[in-house]
Scaffold this active site. Structure first.
Site, PDB file in Angstrom:
ATOM      1  N   CYS A  54       2.567   5.674  -2.334  1.00 18.46           N
ATOM      2  CA  CYS A  54       2.836   6.591  -1.211  1.00 18.46           C
ATOM      3  C   CYS A  54       1.537   7.129  -0.621  1.00 18.46           C
ATOM      4  O   CYS A  54       0.726   7.742  -1.319  1.00 18.46           O
ATOM      5  CB  CYS A  54       3.733   7.727  -1.692  1.00 18.46           C
ATOM      6  SG  CYS A  54       3.790   9.149  -0.579  1.00 18.46           S
ATOM      7  N   GLY A  55       1.335   6.924   0.683  1.00 21.77           N
ATOM      8  CA  GLY A  55       0.129   7.389   1.350  1.00 21.77           C
ATOM      9  C   GLY A  55      -0.025   8.904   1.313  1.00 21.77           C
ATOM     10  O   GLY A  55      -1.124   9.434   1.122  1.00 21.77           O
ATOM     11  N   HIS A  56       1.089   9.635   1.505  1.00 24.06           N
ATOM     12  CA  HIS A  56       1.030  11.096   1.474  1.00 24.06           C
ATOM     13  C   HIS A  56       0.659  11.588   0.077  1.00 24.06           C
ATOM     14  O   HIS A  56      -0.047  12.587  -0.067  1.00 24.06           O
ATOM     15  CB  HIS A  56       2.382  11.683   1.898  1.00 24.06           C
ATOM     16  CG  HIS A  56       2.744  11.384   3.316  1.00 24.06           C
ATOM     17  ND1 HIS A  56       2.012  11.858   4.387  1.00 24.06           N
ATOM     18  CD2 HIS A  56       3.754  10.653   3.854  1.00 24.06           C
ATOM     19  CE1 HIS A  56       2.558  11.440   5.512  1.00 24.06           C
ATOM     20  NE2 HIS A  56       3.612  10.706   5.218  1.00 24.06           N
ATOM     21  N   CYS A  57       1.155  10.882  -0.945  1.00 24.14           N
ATOM     22  CA  CYS A  57       0.827  11.250  -2.333  1.00 24.14           C
ATOM     23  C   CYS A  57      -0.662  11.039  -2.600  1.00 24.14           C
ATOM     24  O   CYS A  57      -1.316  11.855  -3.264  1.00 24.14           O
ATOM     25  CB  CYS A  57       1.653  10.432  -3.320  1.00 24.14           C
ATOM     26  SG  CYS A  57       3.450  10.614  -3.126  1.00 24.14           S
TER      27      CYS A  57
END
Length: 495
Positions: A54-57
């Site tokens: 996950c990019g946001h993670c």
């Protein structure tokens, strides 16, 4: 060693193994085996459920670790932890995850959803607020100075009688605000140090004037508005960290300054324009947008602009219509920006609607090309049923529909009563048409010009039946594609 002793030793070793929780950059690594222990042993713990891909993670990870270090260095009992939800699927299912990252704060074993920011300071401030009193008691000048120094934004209430109605209003705001740090004092030496009167509020900030005194009637609404207005710079730079504050704030009118850092526009314009921005503080939020950023291309397109148009300015009024305003004079001089903003506040500006030039061959193909200037003439032809696809060039669903829609155009190209047309809704706007999702397909019925939206499957057969039945077919079908379409529509904080 007898059997009983061996069993007890084994149990003790097993318990120790379970209780021991691995640390990764100061963050507890939680699994299904140690989850309950972590909750039981830590009165306050924030747990992030993440996915490695996950990019946001990935963006959150360094800030999360930084926040954990800040809390540890300050001696706080608050812990930060993380769960790899792609491995610990049982925990993920138990917590009903709908996306990544999901953060939950356990306060004495009771979970609440985390709704704070994603920067380390935001995380720490939110947690400290949730784990302690709404406002920190400041009993000395030293405590007050330390409180101001350690927070980018610090709000202090000076109340000798903390049971007064004014103090209660301040504490109510403090308890409902998860973003900023609040302090309260009744100490005479602190009031004297900050030249504060009893019953006053001062907002301290590490930019611009440094501190601002609250000077309105002491009500919850007024205090909240004061904090919203004064906690942001006079001119806010649009980026990932500020987007939510800009679009979710109480100030819905924004003057956007499209500038190029590569060309030195920020150095040339921003400092001088602060004087103008100060005159509209609380009414219009001034926002800079770096036109060089690839991520900001969508914003430029939303206003019908290109990178080369910088420096430029626009005003937008947030709401259902996202009303836009364009100045007659594009110059970013203090005088011209002042005149543009003043005219907007007075209601003297005319709404700016995007309109592409009409191509010479707009009607030479099976699918006719519509722009704002010829839309009503074609769509409201009472002698013909006109099917219009409102699309966005970047929309994947529109791209998938394109070959099918071309086939539909060919099918009806010789029809005397049916017109198949399309319009780029990101580049053309009309007063009476509001397009939210892409693609939106609408049949404008002959004789009445009644507009009927298609909600069926996007197939040649389905679209044909929709036309042949005068807009009846496809209305009962559930729009299973609606949720996917929303992914293609930019949110306010992405514009």
């Amino acid at each position: 060693m007898n059997a009983v002793t061996a069993i007890l030793l084994a149990v003790t070793c097993l318990s120790s193994a379970i209780a021991k929780i691995e640390l990764d950059e100061g963050v507890l690594v939680i699994t299904k085996d140690n989850f309950d222990t972590a909750i039981k042993d830590n009165e306050y713990i924030l747990i992030e459920f993440y996915a490695p891909w996950c990019g946001h993670c990935k963006a959150l990870a360094p800030e999360f670790a930084k926040a954990a270090k800040q809390l540890a260095d300050s001696g706080s009992d608050i812990k930060l932890a993380k769960v790899d939800a792609t491995i610990e699927t049982e925990l993920a299912e138990k917590h009903g995850l709908k996306g990544y990252p999901t953060l939950k704060f356990y306060r004495k074993g009771i979970p609440i959803d985390y709704n704070g920011g994603r920067q380390a300071d935001d995380i720490v401030n939110w947690l400290v607020k949730k784990a302690g009193p709404a406002a920190k008691e400041l009993n000395s000048v030293e405590e007050a100075k330390a409180f101001v120094d350690e927070n980018k934004i610090a709000i202090i209430g000076f109340f000798k009688d903390q049971e007064s109605e004014a103090a209660k209003a301040f504490l109510e705001v403090a308890s409902s605000d998860d973003e900023y740090a609040f302090g309260i004092t009744k100490a005479d030496e602190v009031l004297k140090e900050y030249d504060a009167e009893d019953g006053s509020i001062i907002l301290f900030k590490k930019f611009e004037e440094g501190k601002v005194k609250f000077e309105e009637e002491l009500t919850v609404k007024n205090i909240q508005n004061f904090i919203v207005v004064q906690s942001l710079p006079l001119i806010v730079d649009f980026n990932h960290d500020t987007a939510a504050k800009i679009f979710n704030g109480d100030i819905k009118s924004h003057l956007l300054l499209f500038l190029s850092k590569e060309s030195g526009h920020f150095d040339k314009y921003v400092e001088e324009l602060k004087e103008v921005a100060k005159q509209f503080r609380g009414k219009i939020l001034f926002v800079t947008v770096n036109a060089d950023e690839a991520d900001h291309k969508r914003i430029l397109e939303f206003f019908g602009m290109k990178k080369e148009d910088a420096p430029a300015m626009r005003i937008i009024k947030l709401g259902d219509d996202m009303t836009k305003y364009k100045p007659e004079n594009p110059e970013l001089s203090n005088e011209n920006v002042l005149e543009f903003a003043s005219a907007f506040v007075k209601g003297e500006l005319k709404r700016h609607l995007l309109n592409e030039d009409l191509p010479e061959d707009w009607d030479k193909h099976p699918v006719k090309i519509l722009v704002a200037s010829n839309f009503y003439e074609v769509a409201h032809n009472k002698d013909k049923d006109v099917l219009v696809e409102f699309y966005a060039p970047w929309c994947t669903h529109c791209q998938q529909l394109a070959p099918i829609y071309e086939e539909l155009g060919k099918k009806y190209k010789d029809s005397e009563t049916v017109v198949i047309a399309k319009m780029d809704a990101t580049a053309n706007e009309m007063e009476t048409m509001k397009i939210i999702n892409y693609p939106t397909i609408v049949l404008f019925k002959k004789q009445t010009n009644e507009a009927v939206q298609y909600n069926g499957e996007r197939t040649l057969d389905g679209l044909s039946k929709f036309i042949e039945t005068g807009g009846v077919y496809g209305q009962a079908a559930e729009d299973a594609q609606e949720e996917d379409e929303d992914d293609d529509v930019p949110r306010k904080d992405e514009l």
